[in-house]
Design a protein around this motif. Structure first.
Motif, PDB file in Angstrom:
ATOM      1  N   THR A 180      62.884  50.752  42.793  1.00 37.95           N
ATOM      2  CA  THR A 180      62.965  52.211  42.931  1.00 37.95           C
ATOM      3  C   THR A 180      61.896  52.654  43.915  1.00 37.95           C
ATOM      4  N   LYS A 181      62.316  53.293  45.002  1.00 39.24           N
ATOM      5  CA  LYS A 181      61.351  53.796  45.985  1.00 39.24           C
ATOM      6  C   LYS A 181      60.999  55.247  45.660  1.00 39.24           C
TER       7      LYS A 181
ATOM      8  N   VAL B 161      55.574  59.494  40.863  1.00 40.83           N
ATOM      9  CA  VAL B 161      55.161  58.093  41.021  1.00 40.83           C
ATOM     10  C   VAL B 161      55.159  57.366  39.671  1.00 40.83           C
ATOM     11  N   LEU B 162      54.581  58.001  38.650  1.00 38.27           N
ATOM     12  CA  LEU B 162      54.509  57.359  37.334  1.00 38.27           C
ATOM     13  C   LEU B 162      55.892  57.241  36.702  1.00 38.27           C
ATOM     14  N   GLY B 163      56.778  58.176  37.031  1.00 36.92           N
ATOM     15  CA  GLY B 163      58.154  58.077  36.549  1.00 36.92           C
ATOM     16  C   GLY B 163      58.846  56.828  37.074  1.00 36.92           C
ATOM     17  N   ALA B 164      58.510  56.436  38.309  1.00 40.43           N
ATOM     18  CA  ALA B 164      59.086  55.214  38.889  1.00 40.43           C
ATOM     19  C   ALA B 164      58.462  53.959  38.291  1.00 40.43           C
ATOM     20  N   LEU B 165      57.191  54.047  37.895  1.00 40.14           N
ATOM     21  CA  LEU B 165      56.469  52.867  37.424  1.00 40.14           C
ATOM     22  C   LEU B 165      56.583  52.647  35.916  1.00 40.14           C
ATOM     23  N   LEU B 166      56.745  53.730  35.167  1.00 42.05           N
ATOM     24  CA  LEU B 166      56.764  53.652  33.695  1.00 42.05           C
ATOM     25  C   LEU B 166      58.007  54.366  33.154  1.00 42.05           C
TER      26      LEU B 166
END
Length: 495
Positions: free
Chosen positions: A39-40, A58-63
């Motif tokens: 996910t970019k 950003v955190l939505g993509a990582l977590l």
């Protein structure tokens, strides 16, 4: 679905919440996700976006197993009035380059960016089997800054306790007082006879002690977790500020969307710069990430030769938070750049444990060096750079940032690629060294040094640091390395 497993095996399949709660894998590896980078993060509209909105993206993509609402609540609590600048990590011009201030949080160090939000993450993880009365004991070794930032984040946080170990006599007076005066009913602080690597290695051993874990779970309903950057929940919030730097350069029309940026990062444990690599994997146009080390230049040697060797003299320097010979987060970078080769990582880490050294294959070193540069500064160069930065730019930097400033000045300049230096701590955490470097009076206490620095430069000491002079010292314990486990057990029993 995004899952996490160890860098050394693929047997685990944890959600991000489970990985954050657990901290470190059973085999001693660090948690990674094979979906990282699938996910970019959209950068087209970053200019003018608030830090909080950027963190949500950003955190939505990582977590992804945190709901939007959970993330929003964590972000609002972590990045609010406790920050001295509403931009959280403001970027400022430094001659033809730029500096990003990461020290505007409550403990005046970059660790605040992650450690203000990690306790909020922890509060939203659920015990797998421990029930409502289970407590998480955060266990952390610090080289100076993580300890206070973790204590400040976890003090009186429901369902948690925290124990911090620091190397006796190897942190600054201000850093030590920040920890030993910490308030809160759930906090413990203890000095250790040894250096940071000794303490960090002992903490990792404690995490791997199954018998201790069983005793703590049975007697005290306590599970151990970490607030070091070995915890993925400590690492990923740091990814956000790379996007923030890019957004601020866009806003100033220094760059256009898609233009590349270089970052120069003072780092010891490799977490601060690894976050930049994660940002690159998420689509941020990062051209190079440059590691800046102090005299303990184990990372410089590794990045130039491919051999990591901790069997070397340990130096106690004026940049104590970087006095590290075992850079834990390097393991995550090696995992991704080796093509996710868990067998190779397990072998390398076994070599490090057994022999104190390992060597990576040439093709892996070539891939690493295409992204990561390296440099280092000795003690005299650090002092010279503090003076140079003040004389040239009227900007005061601390000794860690000065390592990065020196390395940045040595680099060939590409006029088309902006360079951002990460400023990792307030100069007021190291006022004596800064004053000596600037030719100011450094003869009195650290607090008199702060006052002299403020008077000479027109800057202001953060009130939380200046107020330490009259704060009551709560913790005076000192243990040997072998005594750390008993201290942890006693701390757990007192909860």
């Amino acid at each position: 679905m995004t899952t996490f497993h160890s860098t050394r095996s693929t047997t685990d399949s944890l959600t991000s919440k489970q990985a954050i709660r657990k901290g470190i894998a059973d085999d001693g590896g660090l948690f990674v996700s094979d979906q990282l980078g699938e996910t970019k993060v959209d950068i087209a509209d970053l200019a003018g976006m608030s830090y909080q909105a950027m963190a949500q993206r950003v955190l939505g993509a990582l977590l992804p197993d945190f709901t939007e609402e959970e993330l929003a609540q964590c972000i609002a609590a972590a990045y609010g009035d406790q920050w001295a600048d509403e931009r959280i990590t403001p970027v400022k011009p430094l001659g033809d380059d730029f500096v990003m201030e990461l020290f505007n949080g409550p403990t005046s160090a970059f660790k605040d960016v992650a450690l203000q939000i990690l306790p909020r993450f922890m509060a939203r993880t659920t015990p797998a089997d421990g029930g409502a009365n289970e407590k998480i004991m955060i266990l952390t070794a610090t080289s100076g800054d993580t300890g206070k930032a973790a204590l400040a984040g976890f003090a009186d946080a429901p369902g948690t306790a925290i124990t911090v170990f620091y190397p006796q006599g190897k942190v600054s007076q201000v850093q030590e007082l920040q920890m030993t005066t910490q308030t809160g009913s759930n906090v413990n602080v203890c000095a250790v006879e040894g250096n940071f690597d000794d303490a960090q290695s002992a903490v990792k051993r404690i995490f791997g002690d199954r018998e201790l874990a069983a005793r703590l779970a049975g007697d005290s309903h306590v599970v151990l977790s970490s607030a070091n950057s070995i915890n993925v929940g400590r690492l990923v919030p740091q990814v956000v500020y790379y996007f923030s730097a890019y957004a601020q350069l866009l806003e100033r029309q220094i760059i256009n969307v898609g233009d590349e940026v270089e970052f120069v990062v003072p780092t010891g444990n490799f977490g601060d710069i690894l976050a930049g690599y994660y940002a690159k994997l998420l689509g941020l146009p990062v051209k190079h990430l440059v590691v800046a080390s102090d005299k303990n230049n184990v990372l410089f040697d590794f990045l130039t030769t491919g051999t990591y060797n901790r069997n070397r003299e340990f130096f106690q320097t004026i940049s104590p938070s970087m006095d590290i010979l075992i850079s834990s987060n390097l393991e995550r970078m090696l995992y991704y750049l080796s093509g996710k080769d868990t067998r190779l990582i397990a072998m390398l880490m076994n070599d490090l444990k057994q022999w104190g050294a390992y060597e990576v294959p040439d093709d892996l070193l070539a891939r690493i060096r295409a992204i990561f540069g390296a440099g280092w500064a000795d003690e005299n160069q650090v002092r010279d750079m503090i003076a140079d930065c003040w004389n040239e730019h009227h900007y005061v930097i601390d000794p860690h940032t000065a390592c990065g400033y020196f390395v940045m000045k040595q680099m060939p300049r590409d006029p088309l690629t902006p360079r951002v230096l990460l400023a990792t701590a307030s100069p007021y955490k190291f006022p004596r060294v800064v004053n000596e470097s600037l030719g100011l009076d450094a003869s009195g206490t650290d607090f008199e040094c702060m006052d002299a620095l403020a008077a000479a430069t027109g800057t202001v000491a953060p009130s939380a640091l200046r107020g330490l002079e009259t704060a009551a010292v709560r913790f005076k314990d000192v243990v040997t390395i072998d005594g750390m486990e008993h201290f942890v057990q006693s701390a757990a029993e007192s909860l």
